[in-house]
Design an enzyme around this catalytic site. Sequence first.
Site, PDB file in Angstrom:
ATOM      1  CG  ASP A   1      14.001   2.562 -61.926  1.00 16.90           C
ATOM      2  OD1 ASP A   1      13.218   1.725 -61.456  1.00 16.90           O
ATOM      3  OD2 ASP A   1      13.646   3.561 -62.564  1.00 16.90           O
ATOM      4  CE  LYS A   2      10.446  -2.986 -66.094  1.00 17.96           C
ATOM      5  NZ  LYS A   2       9.923  -2.461 -67.345  1.00 17.96           N
TER       6      LYS A   2
ATOM      7  CG  PHE B   1      -0.645   5.118 -59.957  1.00 22.87           C
ATOM      8  CD1 PHE B   1      -1.227   3.957 -60.450  1.00 22.87           C
ATOM      9  CD2 PHE B   1       0.691   5.105 -59.619  1.00 22.87           C
ATOM     10  CE1 PHE B   1      -0.466   2.822 -60.611  1.00 22.87           C
ATOM     11  CE2 PHE B   1       1.443   3.966 -59.766  1.00 22.87           C
ATOM     12  CZ  PHE B   1       0.862   2.830 -60.272  1.00 22.87           C
TER      13      PHE B   1
ATOM     14  CG  ASP C   1       6.800  -2.742 -64.752  1.00 21.65           C
ATOM     15  OD1 ASP C   1       5.604  -3.045 -64.597  1.00 21.65           O
ATOM     16  OD2 ASP C   1       7.257  -2.166 -65.742  1.00 21.65           O
TER      17      ASP C   1
ATOM     18  CE  LYS D   1      12.765   0.680 -57.241  1.00 21.25           C
ATOM     19  NZ  LYS D   1      12.740   1.674 -58.313  1.00 21.25           N
TER      20      LYS D   1
ATOM     21  CG  ASP E   1      14.630   5.010 -59.191  1.00 24.37           C
ATOM     22  OD1 ASP E   1      14.137   3.933 -58.832  1.00 24.37           O
ATOM     23  OD2 ASP E   1      14.433   5.510 -60.306  1.00 24.37           O
TER      24      ASP E   1
END
Lengths: 312, 1151
Positions: free
Chosen positions: B417-418, B549, B685, B804, B829
């Site tokens: 993941d970032k 969100f 992102d 993912k 994740d």
Amino acid sequence: MAAASSCAELAGRNKPDNTAFTQQRLPAWQPLLSAGTALPLFFCAGLACLALGLGLHFSSATIQRFAGPVCLYYQLSNYYQNHRRYGVSRDDRQLSGDASGLSSPATECSPFRTDPQGLPIAPCGAIANSLFNDTFTLYHLANGTFHPVPLDNRGISWWTDSNIKFSNPELVNGSLEAAFKGTAKPLNWPQAAYMLDTGNPNNTGFINEDFIVWMRTAALPTFRKLYRRVREGNFSSGLPQGTYCLDITYNYPVLSFQGTKKVIFSTVSWMGGKNPFLGIVYLVFGSACILTGFVMLAVHIKFQKQNQMDVE
Amino acid sequence: MEFSINQEIWLRLWSIWCAGEEKRVGTRTVFVGHRPVSETDAYVEQKFCDNRIVSSKYTVWNFLPKNLFEQFRRIANFYFLIIFLVQVIVDTPTSPVTSGLPLFFVIIVTAIKQGYEDWLRHRADKEVNKSSVFIVENAKQVKKHSEKIKVGDIVEVKADETFPCDLIFLASSNDDGTCYVTTASLDGESNFKTHYAVRDTTGLRTDNDIDSLTATIECEQPQPDLYKFVGRINVYRSNQEPVARSLGPENLLLKGSTLKNTKTIYGVAVYTGMETKMALNYQGKSQKRSAVEKSINAFLIVYLCILVSKATVCTTLKYIWQNNPFNDEPWYNQKTKKEKETFKILRMFTDFLSFMVLFNFIIPVSMYVTVEMQKFLGSFFIAWDKEMYDEEIKEGALVNTSDLNEELGQVEYVFTDKTGTLTENSMKFIECCIDGHKYKGGISEVDGFSHTDGPLKYYGKAEKCREELFLRALCLCHTVQIKEGDNVDGLIVNQERSTYISSSPDEIALVKGAKKYGFTFLGHEADFMKVQNQKNEIEKYQLLHVLNFDPVRRRMSVIVKTSTGKFLLFCKGADSSIFPRVQQDEIHQTKVHVERNAMDGYRTLCVAFKELTQEDYKKMNEQLSEAKMALQDREEKMARIFDDIETDMHLIGATAVEDRLQEHAAETIEALQTAGMKVWVLTGDKMETAKSTCYASRLFQTNTELLELTTKAMGDSDRKEDRLHELLLEYHKKLVQDFPKNSGKLKRSWTVSQEYGLIIDGSTLSLILNPSQDSSSSNYKSIFLQICLKCTAVLCCRMAPLQKAQIVRMVKNTKGNPITLSIGDGANDVSMILEAHVGIGIKGKEGRQAARNSDYAVPRFKHLRKLLLAHGHLYYVRIAHLVQYFFYKNLCFILPQFLYQFFCGFSQQPLYDAAYLTMYNICFTSLPILAYSLLEQHINIETLTSDPRLYMKISDNAMLQWKPFLYWTFLGAFEGLVFFFGVYFLFQNSSLEDNGKVFGNWTFGTIVFTILVFTVTLKLALDTRFWTWMNHLVIWGSLAFYVFFSFFWGGIIWPFLKQQRMYFVFAHMVTSLSTWLAIVLLIFISLFPEILLVVFKNAKRKNHQTVPFSLPMLLSYKPMENGYISEMKIEDAVTNFTQRCHLRIPQMQQL
């Protein structure tokens, strides 16, 4: 692994212990068998093996000359003392003189557990039943007559066997025969166990040494067993050269299973009976070590040269 | 009339019955306080499960059968059970004790361990179930055990208590009907969440009041999703139509969470016991199995074949041999009656079984125990590792499963993941732009609040009103809360004492950013949000609606009413989701800034607003209220309405928030790549941000050629699929077809001439994975996969959590089944963490969900380096060696016994004594290998961490391939032959003592066994590269123990033994010099090939060591300074980056 995680959590709550063990930093010896250390090792081991091999070979070869006390062995072939059915067919409890063992032998002994009349056999089992019963008498021709060579039957079995593992049942009124009352002799035996050596109460019954030697089952189908030793009188330092006569009472049938019988006279050295095997293998292995040592030396030198060239 | 009522009851009963059948569909109706709604409507007692939590597996009664059944379901245990039973039933050469003892030892130890764990669970359950709760019954509080709560009970919960079941929030001691809850024990998020009571019940603050409530709750059947809940409450008032209110997750108080900062609340139980969301989530994860385990099973089959063929050979030969009547039954060895009577076939079968039993030690029961122990104990070293301890969060690594330790050494693909994983996830507000004007703060804290023309640095200036609007938007459009310090009065918020709390660190950064520019968010007061403006005045806004969100919409909005009565909608979100919704002419200026910021690696958000007319709002409000009442698809319906509202907005500006790269993230990625792993970044992102992060973290090098498969590259929406196809084919040609063929051999070499990187985004991915029906593009996926596998680095941006997991699954199922590892920190994740072979969680700022669902959790990304390169490598080498060694030592253990059958008439005569047979694996040879497999460091840890290329040595399960397996098998066979025939030739003359006495068969076996024990132990000693005192202790200790035991075992007449076979056998053996010489010689001969091999290997290694291996590392670090920047050509980025790079390079050289 729940336990692992809970413990891990526990450790996580506080800072982990900073010990050499937990951090996998225990002081350690990290040997590396390099050519430098291995080469001398190989040469030393090789030389040692060669020396030992020569020694062994030599002492094995000297055995032929009958110097020192001579042992008399009998050898049977194609005889499977190590057969499982045969090997378990004994009752060690009975042989240790236990009264209950005498009256009711172990089931493993069958079909040699009871005689047809139902009496318990003592000693029971196939091993005891098939006790080797040829006898040998040795004569030496001296001054034109054959003199019997004294054959010593003491100490041919392991001391622990004849003194601890095997013992006769408790004497009844001082009589061994009475102790064996209520038991039958093994089917193949000519007489009962207490008659094995009537002259010597310390060598009769279960503690008869010939019997004990027989009861130690052999490892391989061709085997020899110690029969007598010549270590008395004039023969204590070996059998002198001369003419001998061996008188064999032939009782034991071997042809039915295509076996053979042999009698062997042999002296023993520090390494036991004659056996060329160890000497030869030591010699071969020693030479192999030295040979590989040389090969490695050559390789080593070659590598070093190469390295030097690389550096230059 | 009567009929219809009956029908209704029937229907209800039917639905209840159905609910039992299929639990997760449909709805349930809960009568609050068990009160019937009206007299006409008969109250039907409904059956719900009680509130007992049962996490334990066993009860006292079923423990034994159930546990045994579960244990014997394991194939190995079952096999040993069968062997044991055969030994009991059939007359076999060894007593049942030899295999029964180890088996029962294993079974009992496992049973005790599982029983203990279950007892702990029982205790925990009891604690929960017996805890006292207060239930309101007939206007009185009744104290009850928690397990007695029934659905429909009204429960009172006090501050700092945990909720005993899932409750619908009815009323609280707070006037506004809110309460604060922390879900730390559920998902690890420690911030306070506000929950709301239904408006119509907030007034019921006493026991009497609450008892007067007549209401029903309709809600869905229990679902495991913690964040979803839809329901409806119908409040009945006398003489009035019932009022229906919608219920959402904000009305539901979950079992396991804790009430905070609120005195008391009332709630009605809706889900109890095993139907609570916590219990539904408790259900264990699926078991992951490591590749090593699969290898073990493969080897096991080989050994099983060896075993069966040995038994078959022996049985066949036995009957051939017995054909000769001389051999079958010589006079001295007659068969028993029983033996004569059994049928030949049956006899053959029992003979076969006997041989199986005799040779069964070749499959070692102890190996499973040792492997388990190694894994269990070995995992402690990870948790103990000081280097993986983080000072900041005061935690080290966490091991959730110890089954995968060795898998860490086999990883081929790393999916990371970032945000929060590669980056810190501690956001810093960097700059903003308002109407295209850049505002960048070199802000210093000035006493009081800074004014617009204060310390700010302007690059041009926007209109004052726009500025203020923008800052107000930042202050209002968020879900941040204020956690107050201890002594804070409601109104005056002391700055030092209060902290902002939010589930998203971005929002906090933005609110803090606004504060720097003079607008301070002061918190909520009932429906109002308070903002302190630049003139120190307090503005109040009524908060009307919030649409949170979510990763699909990628934006959030609030609707507020100003004090002047205006309705304003503020929206902030990703540029891609905002730009299409604002006036097109406003975009251009802001877009430049956003793109530039994105390239700098900042996270950008655009802010837009819209003024709503009274009518608009009214209409929308109605729609929203309606949607909120919906029981099904509520979120979608609300999103659709918001979609409608969030149009024609006005763009005000954009913000840039920096998310710093984690310390050593770049070095770690580079190390992983050098180690031959392929690193894929999967992020939600946007592309530009992710790309720059990838450059910064050196996932992409300057010489990496980037292939893009993004919406941008795809262009027009009409030709999307065609264009995609073209691109795919083009890339495929470039990478796969034109690639030199020999590269297949250098699968994991670090020198690849041209490196390729791939960038793909979520929408393109879904186009590839789920192509539209008509297109002939079903082979997209395989082409795409081939391209992916050729690339050294892949960046997937704009990924939804499920995508993912999809990617991970796709790679996992490719040819060769590469081992995958996923690492992430957030709830998004979790799916990929669960999907991958090894899931790693970062104990990050986004809660604990990832860490809880992972197999291992580490505090930082950089710890991955040590975890994989050092721990993984060592564990793999250790366990691989352990497995091979076990098979080897049992092969050379059993081979002499097999050979002996040829010399004992195939009579199943065991070569070794029963005690030796049993103890060999348990005592004599077990500890040295266990110590080895825990402590061995064939290369020390520092070297492993600093030279990642060493990782490639063990790639592809290298130590458990057939080649090394064959080597070990041949070694075992060779040694077995040497042992047996060495002693066989020695026994050609069995008088080995100097007094001429002879040795029997048990001495023969004991000599072989002595050589065996010494050889296998010394073989391990030769393999040991890391001799700690423990290795010395167990290796020499085991040998000493063997000698001691042999003396002891042979020194006593054991009354429980039928035969005193071993009596003084060992003692006699050691008095014979020739035996000594033979033992030493045979040990040497057995080890000779091994020693030779080691020496040659070392000579070779030494020769290779002269080549310096620091070269490639230096090479790969070098181009960082100028490469990436030249491509970017943006001055800001240049300065920014060169600074960072300079900083990083010295660090690296220290490594």
